[in-house]
Design a protein around this motif. Sequence first.
Motif, PDB file in Angstrom:
ATOM      1  N   LEU A 227      11.218  -7.299  -0.987  1.00 16.62           N
ATOM      2  CA  LEU A 227      11.829  -6.034  -0.606  1.00 16.62           C
ATOM      3  C   LEU A 227      13.313  -6.250  -0.330  1.00 16.62           C
ATOM      4  CD1 LEU A 227      11.588  -3.039   0.200  1.00 16.62           C
ATOM      5  CD2 LEU A 227      11.010  -3.817   2.506  1.00 16.62           C
ATOM      6  N   ILE A 228      14.153  -5.589  -1.102  1.00 15.24           N
ATOM      7  CA  ILE A 228      15.604  -5.697  -0.919  1.00 15.24           C
ATOM      8  C   ILE A 228      16.103  -4.644   0.061  1.00 15.24           C
ATOM      9  CG2 ILE A 228      17.845  -5.492  -2.061  1.00 15.24           C
ATOM     10  CD1 ILE A 228      16.563  -6.486  -4.622  1.00 15.24           C
ATOM     11  N   GLU A 229      15.635  -3.412  -0.136  1.00 14.16           N
ATOM     12  CA  GLU A 229      16.120  -2.314   0.712  1.00 14.16           C
ATOM     13  C   GLU A 229      15.041  -1.260   0.864  1.00 14.16           C
ATOM     14  OE1 GLU A 229      19.747   0.982   0.890  1.00 14.16           O
ATOM     15  OE2 GLU A 229      19.621  -0.440  -0.775  1.00 14.16           O
ATOM     16  N   GLN A 230      14.744  -0.937   2.121  1.00 13.63           N
ATOM     17  CA  GLN A 230      13.820   0.153   2.410  1.00 13.63           C
ATOM     18  C   GLN A 230      14.609   1.448   2.489  1.00 13.63           C
ATOM     19  OE1 GLN A 230      11.762   0.721   6.405  1.00 13.63           O
ATOM     20  NE2 GLN A 230      10.076  -0.091   5.174  1.00 13.63           N
ATOM     21  N   HIS A 231      14.129   2.482   1.818  1.00 13.72           N
ATOM     22  CA  HIS A 231      14.874   3.733   1.792  1.00 13.72           C
ATOM     23  C   HIS A 231      14.958   4.334   3.196  1.00 13.72           C
ATOM     24  CE1 HIS A 231      16.106   7.820   0.690  1.00 13.72           C
ATOM     25  NE2 HIS A 231      16.595   7.246  -0.396  1.00 13.72           N
ATOM     26  N   PRO A 232      16.143   4.774   3.629  1.00 11.11           N
ATOM     27  CA  PRO A 232      16.325   5.250   5.008  1.00 11.11           C
ATOM     28  C   PRO A 232      15.495   6.479   5.370  1.00 11.11           C
ATOM     29  CG  PRO A 232      18.281   5.704   3.659  1.00 11.11           C
ATOM     30  CD  PRO A 232      17.413   4.794   2.863  1.00 11.11           C
ATOM     31  N   GLN A 233      15.147   7.317   4.394  1.00 11.47           N
ATOM     32  CA  GLN A 233      14.381   8.526   4.710  1.00 11.47           C
ATOM     33  C   GLN A 233      12.891   8.244   4.888  1.00 11.47           C
ATOM     34  OE1 GLN A 233      17.031  10.458   1.580  1.00 11.47           O
ATOM     35  NE2 GLN A 233      16.068  12.257   2.490  1.00 11.47           N
ATOM     36  N   GLN A 234      12.445   7.114   4.389  1.00 11.02           N
ATOM     37  CA  GLN A 234      11.085   6.637   4.591  1.00 11.02           C
ATOM     38  C   GLN A 234      10.011   7.700   4.303  1.00 11.02           C
ATOM     39  OE1 GLN A 234      10.387   4.152   8.017  1.00 11.02           O
ATOM     40  NE2 GLN A 234      12.488   3.428   8.056  1.00 11.02           N
ATOM     41  N   VAL A 235      10.090   8.283   3.134  1.00 15.05           N
ATOM     42  CA  VAL A 235       9.048   9.204   2.664  1.00 15.05           C
ATOM     43  C   VAL A 235       8.045   8.370   1.879  1.00 15.05           C
ATOM     44  CG1 VAL A 235       8.533  11.214   1.226  1.00 15.05           C
ATOM     45  CG2 VAL A 235      10.651  11.142   2.579  1.00 15.05           C
ATOM     46  N   SER A 236       6.902   8.122   2.485  1.00 15.99           N
ATOM     47  CA  SER A 236       5.939   7.211   1.866  1.00 15.99           C
ATOM     48  C   SER A 236       5.258   7.836   0.659  1.00 15.99           C
ATOM     49  CB  SER A 236       4.879   6.775   2.877  1.00 15.99           C
ATOM     50  OG  SER A 236       3.953   7.822   3.118  1.00 15.99           O
ATOM     51  N   ILE A 237       4.774   6.989  -0.213  1.00 18.38           N
ATOM     52  CA  ILE A 237       4.007   7.447  -1.371  1.00 18.38           C
ATOM     53  C   ILE A 237       2.761   8.192  -0.908  1.00 18.38           C
ATOM     54  CG2 ILE A 237       2.610   6.681  -3.338  1.00 18.38           C
ATOM     55  CD1 ILE A 237       5.584   6.591  -3.895  1.00 18.38           C
ATOM     56  N   LEU A 238       2.116   7.701   0.151  1.00 17.89           N
ATOM     57  CA  LEU A 238       0.909   8.354   0.648  1.00 17.89           C
ATOM     58  C   LEU A 238       1.219   9.769   1.146  1.00 17.89           C
ATOM     59  CD1 LEU A 238      -2.109   7.701   1.023  1.00 17.89           C
ATOM     60  CD2 LEU A 238      -1.594   7.181   3.398  1.00 17.89           C
TER      61      LEU A 238
ATOM     62  N   LEU B 133       0.818  -1.208   0.000  1.00 14.39           N
ATOM     63  CA  LEU B 133       0.000   0.000   0.000  1.00 14.39           C
ATOM     64  C   LEU B 133       0.857   1.265   0.000  1.00 14.39           C
ATOM     65  CD1 LEU B 133      -2.647  -1.093   2.657  1.00 14.39           C
ATOM     66  CD2 LEU B 133      -2.971  -0.988   0.172  1.00 14.39           C
ATOM     67  N   GLU B 134       0.268   2.350  -0.477  1.00 13.69           N
ATOM     68  CA  GLU B 134       0.985   3.622  -0.572  1.00 13.69           C
ATOM     69  C   GLU B 134       1.533   4.086   0.777  1.00 13.69           C
ATOM     70  OE1 GLU B 134      -2.004   3.579  -3.953  1.00 13.69           O
ATOM     71  OE2 GLU B 134      -1.989   3.002  -1.838  1.00 13.69           O
ATOM     72  N   ALA B 135       0.844   3.749   1.861  1.00 12.30           N
ATOM     73  CA  ALA B 135       1.299   4.159   3.191  1.00 12.30           C
ATOM     74  C   ALA B 135       2.562   3.419   3.632  1.00 12.30           C
ATOM     75  CB  ALA B 135       0.185   3.922   4.213  1.00 12.30           C
ATOM     76  N   ASP B 136       2.802   2.257   3.042  1.00 14.31           N
ATOM     77  CA  ASP B 136       3.917   1.400   3.469  1.00 14.31           C
ATOM     78  C   ASP B 136       5.089   1.391   2.492  1.00 14.31           C
ATOM     79  OD1 ASP B 136       2.335   0.552   5.684  1.00 14.31           O
ATOM     80  OD2 ASP B 136       1.286  -0.844   4.353  1.00 14.31           O
ATOM     81  N   ILE B 137       4.908   1.991   1.335  1.00 17.41           N
ATOM     82  CA  ILE B 137       5.954   2.009   0.304  1.00 17.41           C
ATOM     83  C   ILE B 137       6.549   3.406   0.239  1.00 17.41           C
ATOM     84  CG2 ILE B 137       6.435   1.700  -2.149  1.00 17.41           C
ATOM     85  CD1 ILE B 137       5.783  -0.885  -0.624  1.00 17.41           C
ATOM     86  N   HIS B 138       7.871   3.465   0.136  1.00 16.26           N
ATOM     87  CA  HIS B 138       8.580   4.744   0.170  1.00 16.26           C
ATOM     88  C   HIS B 138       9.298   5.023  -1.151  1.00 16.26           C
ATOM     89  CE1 HIS B 138       8.593   2.751   4.136  1.00 16.26           C
ATOM     90  NE2 HIS B 138       8.105   3.908   4.540  1.00 16.26           N
ATOM     91  N   ILE B 139       9.427   6.286  -1.450  1.00 15.75           N
ATOM     92  CA  ILE B 139      10.237   6.684  -2.603  1.00 15.75           C
ATOM     93  C   ILE B 139      11.666   6.207  -2.351  1.00 15.75           C
ATOM     94  CG2 ILE B 139      11.145   8.623  -3.938  1.00 15.75           C
ATOM     95  CD1 ILE B 139       8.612  10.188  -3.000  1.00 15.75           C
ATOM     96  N   GLY B 140      12.207   5.461  -3.299  1.00 15.45           N
ATOM     97  CA  GLY B 140      13.556   4.924  -3.163  1.00 15.45           C
ATOM     98  C   GLY B 140      13.622   3.483  -2.709  1.00 15.45           C
ATOM     99  N   ASP B 141      12.497   2.909  -2.262  1.00 14.06           N
ATOM    100  CA  ASP B 141      12.485   1.487  -1.889  1.00 14.06           C
ATOM    101  C   ASP B 141      12.875   0.633  -3.099  1.00 14.06           C
ATOM    102  OD1 ASP B 141      11.676   2.105   0.652  1.00 14.06           O
ATOM    103  OD2 ASP B 141       9.657   1.274   0.472  1.00 14.06           O
ATOM    104  N   ILE B 142      13.618  -0.438  -2.843  1.00 14.67           N
ATOM    105  CA  ILE B 142      14.099  -1.316  -3.906  1.00 14.67           C
ATOM    106  C   ILE B 142      13.511  -2.707  -3.731  1.00 14.67           C
ATOM    107  CG2 ILE B 142      16.144  -2.367  -4.965  1.00 14.67           C
ATOM    108  CD1 ILE B 142      17.748   0.067  -4.014  1.00 14.67           C
ATOM    109  N   PHE B 143      12.997  -3.276  -4.831  1.00 14.64           N
ATOM    110  CA  PHE B 143      12.379  -4.596  -4.803  1.00 14.64           C
ATOM    111  C   PHE B 143      12.956  -5.503  -5.883  1.00 14.64           C
ATOM    112  CE2 PHE B 143       9.277  -1.913  -2.783  1.00 14.64           C
ATOM    113  CZ  PHE B 143       8.671  -2.718  -1.831  1.00 14.64           C
ATOM    114  N   GLN B 144      13.071  -6.764  -5.558  1.00 15.88           N
ATOM    115  CA  GLN B 144      13.322  -7.798  -6.561  1.00 15.88           C
ATOM    116  C   GLN B 144      11.983  -8.193  -7.135  1.00 15.88           C
ATOM    117  OE1 GLN B 144      16.639  -9.509  -6.815  1.00 15.88           O
ATOM    118  NE2 GLN B 144      15.873 -10.290  -8.761  1.00 15.88           N
TER     119      GLN B 144
END
Length: 232
Positions: A170-181, A102-113
Motif C-alpha cells: 500500500l503506497i497511499e490510502q485515499h483520504p476520503q476512505q470510501v470503502s469498496i464494501l 478485503l472490500e471493507a478495508d480497501i477504498h476507492i482511490g487507494d494506490i498499491f505497488q
Amino acid sequence: MQKVGMINLIELKNFSIGRPKPMKYGDGKEITTGIRKETVEEAFLTTEGFRGDGVGDLRFHGGPDRAVCVYPFEHYKQWEEEFGQPLAPSSFGENITVTNMLEADIHIGDIFQLGESVIQVTQGRIPCSTITKRTNLPFLLKRMVETGFTGYLCRVLEEGTVRRDSKITLIEQHPQQVSILFANEIYFRAPKDIEGMQKILDVAQLAEEWREPLEKRLHKLVNVGAVQKVEN
C-alpha cells in the motif's frame, strides 16, 4: 503525497491471465469468455491490462479503469463452506487473488505497488452471470451481491512486470476512505440513498463506469424530490 505502511500480511495467492476462449456450461451450451484464466509466472502490466489477458465482452469488462481485477482469497473458504464445493483458482476471473485486502478495508482511490507496476482501485466489481456458468453455483451471484464480496477493479498508474511472487504494498490510502464494501452496499442495495451516492461520487478517482449510472440515479432522485416539494 502521504504514504502509509503496507497492510498487514498482504500476500499474492494466485496470479492469472488468459485470452477469451470457448467454455461449455449447463446442458451443452457454450460461450466465449475470458473468465477461465490460468496461473502464470509473470506478465507485463500496461494501462490497458496484462499482456496476454483479455475479456469476452468489452461492454462490461476491461478498459483503462478496469485493467486489473482483484479478488480476496478469504472469500474462497466462505463460498466453499457455504456451497459445499471446491473452487478452482481464479474462479471469479480475477487477475490477482490476495489476502488481507478485503472490500471493507480497501477504498476507492487507494494506490498499491504491485511488482514493478503501480495500480489504483477504481470501483467494486459488478458480478455477472458468467460466474454462475463457470462455477455451476446458481445462488453464488446473489450471495456475492448480498454480502458485497464482489472483488474490485483497478487502473494502472505505472506500467511494469508482475510476477507470481511479487509483493503488494500500500503506497497511499485515499483520504476520503470510501470503502469498496460501502460503495457496493449503496450501488446494489440502497438505490435511493442520496447521501451515500454523493459520498461515492465525491471521490474523483471513481471509475466512469460507476460514475455515470450513479449520477443518473442521483439526478433522477433529486428531480423527483424537487417536484414533490413543489407539489406539497
